[in-house]
Design a protein around this motif. Structure first.
Motif, PDB file in Angstrom:
ATOM      1  N   GLY A   1       0.813  -1.327  -0.212  1.00 45.49           N
ATOM      2  CA  GLY A   1      -0.048   0.076   0.221  1.00 45.49           C
ATOM      3  C   GLY A   1       0.978   1.286  -0.072  1.00 45.49           C
ATOM      4  O   GLY A   1       0.258   2.498  -0.191  1.00 45.49           O
ATOM      5  N   ARG A   2       2.228   1.083  -0.011  1.00 41.38           N
ATOM      6  CA  ARG A   2       2.991   2.233  -0.080  1.00 41.38           C
ATOM      7  C   ARG A   2       3.063   3.022  -1.339  1.00 41.38           C
ATOM      8  O   ARG A   2       2.889   2.324  -2.432  1.00 41.38           O
ATOM      9  CB  ARG A   2       4.270   2.015   0.345  1.00 41.38           C
ATOM     10  CG  ARG A   2       4.421   1.780   1.843  1.00 41.38           C
ATOM     11  CD  ARG A   2       6.030   1.463   2.355  1.00 41.38           C
ATOM     12  NE  ARG A   2       6.387   0.389   1.693  1.00 41.38           N
ATOM     13  CZ  ARG A   2       7.791   0.134   1.281  1.00 41.38           C
ATOM     14  NH1 ARG A   2       8.551   0.943   1.809  1.00 41.38           N
ATOM     15  NH2 ARG A   2       8.359  -0.996   0.887  1.00 41.38           N
ATOM     16  N   VAL A   3       3.280   4.388  -1.514  1.00 39.80           N
ATOM     17  CA  VAL A   3       3.029   5.193  -2.612  1.00 39.80           C
ATOM     18  C   VAL A   3       4.494   5.855  -2.689  1.00 39.80           C
ATOM     19  O   VAL A   3       4.693   6.856  -1.662  1.00 39.80           O
ATOM     20  CB  VAL A   3       2.127   6.220  -2.773  1.00 39.80           C
ATOM     21  CG1 VAL A   3       2.275   6.847  -4.030  1.00 39.80           C
ATOM     22  CG2 VAL A   3       0.638   5.281  -2.598  1.00 39.80           C
ATOM     23  N   VAL A   4       5.393   5.324  -3.526  1.00 41.17           N
ATOM     24  CA  VAL A   4       6.759   6.313  -3.567  1.00 41.17           C
ATOM     25  C   VAL A   4       6.888   6.821  -4.934  1.00 41.17           C
ATOM     26  O   VAL A   4       6.613   6.103  -5.994  1.00 41.17           O
ATOM     27  CB  VAL A   4       8.060   5.237  -3.330  1.00 41.17           C
ATOM     28  CG1 VAL A   4       7.775   4.850  -1.693  1.00 41.17           C
ATOM     29  CG2 VAL A   4       7.967   4.165  -4.156  1.00 41.17           C
TER      30      VAL A   4
ATOM     31  N   GLY B   1      -3.997  14.738   6.215  1.00 44.07           N
ATOM     32  CA  GLY B   1      -3.836  14.755   4.623  1.00 44.07           C
ATOM     33  C   GLY B   1      -2.537  14.156   4.300  1.00 44.07           C
ATOM     34  O   GLY B   1      -2.013  13.508   5.128  1.00 44.07           O
ATOM     35  N   ALA B   2      -2.018  14.270   2.918  1.00 41.02           N
ATOM     36  CA  ALA B   2      -0.909  13.510   2.533  1.00 41.02           C
ATOM     37  C   ALA B   2       0.454  14.163   3.215  1.00 41.02           C
ATOM     38  O   ALA B   2       0.419  15.252   3.168  1.00 41.02           O
ATOM     39  CB  ALA B   2      -0.901  13.545   0.957  1.00 41.02           C
ATOM     40  N   VAL B   3       1.429  13.520   3.322  1.00 33.24           N
ATOM     41  CA  VAL B   3       2.607  13.876   3.971  1.00 33.24           C
ATOM     42  C   VAL B   3       3.713  13.193   3.288  1.00 33.24           C
ATOM     43  O   VAL B   3       3.455  12.130   3.033  1.00 33.24           O
ATOM     44  CB  VAL B   3       2.750  13.482   5.557  1.00 33.24           C
ATOM     45  CG1 VAL B   3       4.002  13.794   6.066  1.00 33.24           C
ATOM     46  CG2 VAL B   3       1.679  14.144   6.325  1.00 33.24           C
TER      47      VAL B   3
ATOM     48  N   GLU C   1       8.327   9.100  -0.117  1.00 28.49           N
ATOM     49  CA  GLU C   1       7.255   8.355   0.137  1.00 28.49           C
ATOM     50  C   GLU C   1       5.927   9.212   0.485  1.00 28.49           C
ATOM     51  O   GLU C   1       6.154   9.931   1.514  1.00 28.49           O
ATOM     52  CB  GLU C   1       7.466   7.240   1.135  1.00 28.49           C
ATOM     53  CG  GLU C   1       6.341   6.402   1.441  1.00 28.49           C
ATOM     54  CD  GLU C   1       6.446   5.479   2.779  1.00 28.49           C
ATOM     55  OE1 GLU C   1       5.596   4.765   3.054  1.00 28.49           O
ATOM     56  OE2 GLU C   1       7.628   5.293   3.379  1.00 28.49           O
ATOM     57  N   ARG C   2       4.836   9.112  -0.018  1.00 24.08           N
ATOM     58  CA  ARG C   2       3.611  10.019   0.191  1.00 24.08           C
ATOM     59  C   ARG C   2       2.810   9.049   1.089  1.00 24.08           C
ATOM     60  O   ARG C   2       2.261   7.988   0.603  1.00 24.08           O
ATOM     61  CB  ARG C   2       2.988  10.425  -1.056  1.00 24.08           C
ATOM     62  CG  ARG C   2       1.718  11.284  -0.781  1.00 24.08           C
ATOM     63  CD  ARG C   2       1.333  12.093  -2.028  1.00 24.08           C
ATOM     64  NE  ARG C   2       2.466  12.947  -2.378  1.00 24.08           N
ATOM     65  CZ  ARG C   2       2.475  13.600  -3.619  1.00 24.08           C
ATOM     66  NH1 ARG C   2       1.937  13.226  -4.331  1.00 24.08           N
ATOM     67  NH2 ARG C   2       3.562  14.551  -3.462  1.00 24.08           N
ATOM     68  N   ARG C   3       2.444   9.663   2.112  1.00 22.84           N
ATOM     69  CA  ARG C   3       1.599   9.061   2.860  1.00 22.84           C
ATOM     70  C   ARG C   3       0.349   9.590   3.219  1.00 22.84           C
ATOM     71  O   ARG C   3       0.266  10.755   3.347  1.00 22.84           O
ATOM     72  CB  ARG C   3       2.380   8.563   4.444  1.00 22.84           C
ATOM     73  CG  ARG C   3       3.566   7.674   4.573  1.00 22.84           C
ATOM     74  CD  ARG C   3       3.824   7.548   6.017  1.00 22.84           C
ATOM     75  NE  ARG C   3       5.205   7.041   5.738  1.00 22.84           N
ATOM     76  CZ  ARG C   3       6.048   6.951   6.633  1.00 22.84           C
ATOM     77  NH1 ARG C   3       5.752   7.537   7.936  1.00 22.84           N
ATOM     78  NH2 ARG C   3       7.298   6.348   6.734  1.00 22.84           N
ATOM     79  N   PHE C   4      -0.764   8.902   3.050  1.00 20.09           N
ATOM     80  CA  PHE C   4      -2.183   9.384   3.191  1.00 20.09           C
ATOM     81  C   PHE C   4      -2.927   9.152   4.453  1.00 20.09           C
ATOM     82  O   PHE C   4      -2.440   8.049   5.360  1.00 20.09           O
ATOM     83  CB  PHE C   4      -3.245   8.709   2.121  1.00 20.09           C
ATOM     84  CG  PHE C   4      -2.423   9.244   0.758  1.00 20.09           C
ATOM     85  CD1 PHE C   4      -3.069  10.328   0.026  1.00 20.09           C
ATOM     86  CD2 PHE C   4      -1.703   8.497  -0.025  1.00 20.09           C
ATOM     87  CE1 PHE C   4      -2.517  10.613  -0.984  1.00 20.09           C
ATOM     88  CE2 PHE C   4      -1.279   8.794  -1.372  1.00 20.09           C
ATOM     89  CZ  PHE C   4      -1.854   9.755  -1.677  1.00 20.09           C
TER      90      PHE C   4
ATOM     91  N   GLU D   1      -8.225   7.584   3.152  1.00 18.83           N
ATOM     92  CA  GLU D   1      -7.714   6.396   3.716  1.00 18.83           C
ATOM     93  C   GLU D   1      -6.139   5.803   3.211  1.00 18.83           C
ATOM     94  O   GLU D   1      -6.145   5.969   1.948  1.00 18.83           O
ATOM     95  CB  GLU D   1      -8.678   5.282   4.095  1.00 18.83           C
ATOM     96  CG  GLU D   1      -9.486   5.690   4.861  1.00 18.83           C
ATOM     97  CD  GLU D   1     -10.653   4.556   4.886  1.00 18.83           C
ATOM     98  OE1 GLU D   1     -10.292   3.383   4.917  1.00 18.83           O
ATOM     99  OE2 GLU D   1     -11.737   4.821   5.406  1.00 18.83           O
ATOM    100  N   PRO D   2      -5.237   5.313   4.019  1.00 27.60           N
ATOM    101  CA  PRO D   2      -4.167   4.884   3.466  1.00 27.60           C
ATOM    102  C   PRO D   2      -4.512   3.611   2.539  1.00 27.60           C
ATOM    103  O   PRO D   2      -5.455   2.940   2.932  1.00 27.60           O
ATOM    104  CB  PRO D   2      -3.221   4.250   4.585  1.00 27.60           C
ATOM    105  CG  PRO D   2      -3.931   5.137   5.705  1.00 27.60           C
ATOM    106  CD  PRO D   2      -5.171   5.427   5.394  1.00 27.60           C
TER     107      PRO D   2
END
Length: 91
Positions: free
Chosen positions: A12-15, A43-45, A35-38, A81-82
């Motif tokens: 589920g990670r987004v890089v 919000g997104a960090v 890495e963008r964490r939702f 949600e992540p």
């Protein structure tokens, strides 16, 4: 090569980063990676990872980013949600 790409991983990670190289097993090397964490709360960090190597069997999606559109400030406004981890064989 040398294009900005986004990867979605099985967990589920987004890089995102600049594509530096890949091999026959789809292992990918990214430079200037983040890495963008939702989150629903904040919000997104974005977190800086530097140079990053991702195993090909962990990648679900690879896409080229339009560098003129991806702006970190606009992502900080988005609440989501992540992404859940992908598990094979479950129904």
């Amino acid at each position: 090569m040398e294009k900005r790409v986004l990867l979605v991983m099985q967990d589920g990670r987004v890089v995102m980063g600049i594509l530096v190289g890949w091999d026959q097993k789809s292992n990918i090397i990214l430079s200037e990676c983040i890495e963008r964490r939702f989150s629903l709360e904040s919000g997104a960090v974005d977190t800086s990872l530097g140079v990053y190597m991702v195993k090909g069997d962990q990648i679900c999606l690879v896409g080229e980013l339009d560098t003129g559109v991806d702006d970190a400030t606009q992502w900080s406004e988005i609440r989501a949600e992540p992404l859940p981890a992908l598990r094979y064989g479950e129904t």
